[in-house]
Scaffold this motif. Structure first.
Motif, PDB file in Angstrom:
ATOM      1  N   GLN A  72       0.811  -1.212   0.000  1.00  0.00           N
ATOM      2  CA  GLN A  72       0.000   0.000   0.000  1.00  0.00           C
ATOM      3  C   GLN A  72       0.851   1.271   0.000  1.00  0.00           C
ATOM      4  N   GLY A  73       2.153   1.111   0.157  1.00  0.00           N
ATOM      5  CA  GLY A  73       3.038   2.270   0.122  1.00  0.00           C
ATOM      6  C   GLY A  73       3.291   2.718  -1.305  1.00  0.00           C
ATOM      7  N   TYR A  74       3.827   3.936  -1.456  1.00  0.00           N
ATOM      8  CA  TYR A  74       4.153   4.463  -2.770  1.00  0.00           C
ATOM      9  C   TYR A  74       5.553   3.989  -3.152  1.00  0.00           C
ATOM     10  N   GLN A  75       5.633   3.227  -4.219  1.00  0.00           N
ATOM     11  CA  GLN A  75       6.905   2.648  -4.630  1.00  0.00           C
ATOM     12  C   GLN A  75       7.708   3.650  -5.468  1.00  0.00           C
ATOM     13  N   PRO A  76       9.036   3.500  -5.503  1.00  0.00           N
ATOM     14  CA  PRO A  76       9.853   4.377  -6.357  1.00  0.00           C
ATOM     15  C   PRO A  76       9.378   4.320  -7.805  1.00  0.00           C
ATOM     16  N   LEU A  77       9.423   5.467  -8.476  1.00  0.00           N
ATOM     17  CA  LEU A  77       8.965   5.545  -9.855  1.00  0.00           C
ATOM     18  C   LEU A  77      10.052   5.029 -10.797  1.00  0.00           C
ATOM     19  N   ALA A  78       9.686   4.118 -11.666  1.00  0.00           N
ATOM     20  CA  ALA A  78      10.642   3.583 -12.633  1.00  0.00           C
ATOM     21  C   ALA A  78      10.903   4.638 -13.701  1.00  0.00           C
ATOM     22  N   ALA A  79      12.174   4.972 -13.898  1.00  0.00           N
ATOM     23  CA  ALA A  79      12.496   6.033 -14.849  1.00  0.00           C
ATOM     24  C   ALA A  79      13.877   5.797 -15.455  1.00  0.00           C
ATOM     25  N   ARG A  80      14.085   6.420 -16.600  1.00  0.00           N
ATOM     26  CA  ARG A  80      15.388   6.443 -17.259  1.00  0.00           C
ATOM     27  C   ARG A  80      15.868   7.893 -17.305  1.00  0.00           C
ATOM     28  N   THR A  81      17.145   8.087 -17.503  1.00  0.00           N
ATOM     29  CA  THR A  81      17.697   9.442 -17.537  1.00  0.00           C
ATOM     30  C   THR A  81      18.079   9.837 -18.959  1.00  0.00           C
ATOM     31  N   VAL A  82      17.914  11.123 -19.229  1.00  0.00           N
ATOM     32  CA  VAL A  82      18.312  11.700 -20.517  1.00  0.00           C
ATOM     33  C   VAL A  82      19.096  12.972 -20.220  1.00  0.00           C
ATOM     34  N   ASN A  83      20.321  13.068 -20.728  1.00  0.00           N
ATOM     35  CA  ASN A  83      21.138  14.263 -20.552  1.00  0.00           C
ATOM     36  C   ASN A  83      20.767  15.293 -21.620  1.00  0.00           C
ATOM     37  N   VAL A  84      20.427  16.489 -21.166  1.00  0.00           N
ATOM     38  CA  VAL A  84      20.012  17.561 -22.063  1.00  0.00           C
ATOM     39  C   VAL A  84      21.093  18.636 -22.065  1.00  0.00           C
ATOM     40  N   THR A  85      21.710  18.857 -23.227  1.00  0.00           N
ATOM     41  CA  THR A  85      22.816  19.812 -23.336  1.00  0.00           C
ATOM     42  C   THR A  85      22.467  21.027 -24.188  1.00  0.00           C
ATOM     43  N   SER A  86      21.252  21.061 -24.730  1.00  0.00           N
ATOM     44  CA  SER A  86      20.828  22.216 -25.516  1.00  0.00           C
ATOM     45  C   SER A  86      19.404  22.590 -25.129  1.00  0.00           C
ATOM     46  N   THR A  87      19.026  23.813 -25.386  1.00  0.00           N
ATOM     47  CA  THR A  87      17.728  24.342 -24.983  1.00  0.00           C
ATOM     48  C   THR A  87      16.582  23.562 -25.640  1.00  0.00           C
TER      49      THR A  87
END
Length: 304
Positions: free
Chosen positions: A244-259
């Motif tokens: 019933q607890g809130y589990q960590p959100l599954a996510a991937r990372t993206v490096n953004v180097t430009s606007t």
């Protein structure tokens, strides 16, 4: 008699019999001050027992001092009966506690300071009327002073990892200045200069010996109460199955180097939407993300 009248009498007799049976059952009671019985309607309200000993960040709480014991008792009473807040805290702890605890450990901050963050925000990305924001409720200038970006597009006070590192830097400075983690925690509410003035004027060295305004006076005891209740939930009647607890959100990372001039369009191109992008990256505050030359941001996106 008609059939309709017989039916009416039968129903009336049945109701009277039910009332009689109910009146014979013993309801939960307690004695009042005159020795009489009070019907509690099935509920018994008990005051939690004050711990015989307690510490914060390895430093003992002087519970032998009467006002210290009473101030802790007050916050323990309040927080052990804040059912909604306590359950929300327990649910959110399952998502955020491992990461925040690890960050504190890596930066030589005692684990007990996780309860300071809970006292500040209950692990919620909130903004106070005074302008403090995020899990650690940092003010804009304080956050900038510890290297966080705070502007119209980006507010890293809402970045869990970066805000935790900023809070850790503050706490280490406060510990060095005041000599104890207890005083460092109190200064998080009062401010270093404010606590320093109070210690000097009253000619003492410990938070527990200070006469303070109500907010700061209660602050550390709220942290201690949260440590006791959230750290030992079943002792206080809170049962929350892990599922019933809130589990960590599954996510991937993206490096953004430009606007990124259009974040909603960017999100759709990443097979998600702007709402999810904001939920995973609450530090984003606008529909565009400006990246200065030589800088970068790391975005979290849903796992494919």
């Amino acid at each position: 008699m008609t059939n309709q009248l017989w039916k009416f009498l039968a129903v009336a007799v049945a109701l009277l019999f039910t009332v009689h049976l109910c009146s014979q059952q013993t309801a939960p009671t307690a004695e009042n001050e005159n020795g009489g019985k009070l019907d509690l309607g099935g509920r018994v309200i008990k005051a939690p027992t004050l711990p015989s000993a307690m510490s914060f960040a390895g430093e003992p709480v002087p519970l032998e001092v009467p006002d210290v014991a009473e101030r802790l008792d007050r916050e323990l009473l309040i927080n052990s009966y804040l059912h909604t807040s306590t359950l929300l805290g327990l649910k959110r702890m399952q998502r955020y506690l491992p990461e925040i605890t690890q960050l504190l450990k890596e930066n030589d901050i005692p684990e007990d300071f996780v309860y300071l963050s809970l006292a500040e925000s209950l692990f919620s990305q909130v903004t106070s009327p005074a302008g403090a924001a995020g899990f650690w409720q940092l003010m804009p200038d304080t956050a900038r002073g510890y290297g966080l970006i705070v502007n119209s597009e980006v507010d890293e006070r809402f970045h869990v990892q970066k805000a935790t590192l900023a809070a850790s830097r503050y706490l280490k400075s406060a510990k060095k200045r005041f000599g104890s983690w207890t005083n460092a925690a109190a200064s998080y509410n009062r401010g270093m200069n404010g606590l320093d003035r109070a210690l000097q004027k009253q000619k003492v060295g410990s938070f527990y010996d200070l006469y303070l305004n109500d907010e700061t006076s209660r602050y550390l005891f709220r942290i201690l109460a949260l440590k006791e209740v959230l750290g030992n939930p079943e002792r206080y009647g809170f049962v929350l199955p892990a599922e019933q607890g809130y589990q960590p959100l599954a996510a991937r990372t993206v490096n953004v180097t430009s606007t990124i001039p259009d974040l909603p369009a960017f999100a759709l191109a990443q097979h998600t939407n702007y709402k999810t992008l904001r939920l995973l990256n609450p530090w984003i505050k606008d529909y565009k993300l400006t990246v200065a030359p030589g800088k970068e941001f790391v975005l979290l996106l849903p796992k494919k």
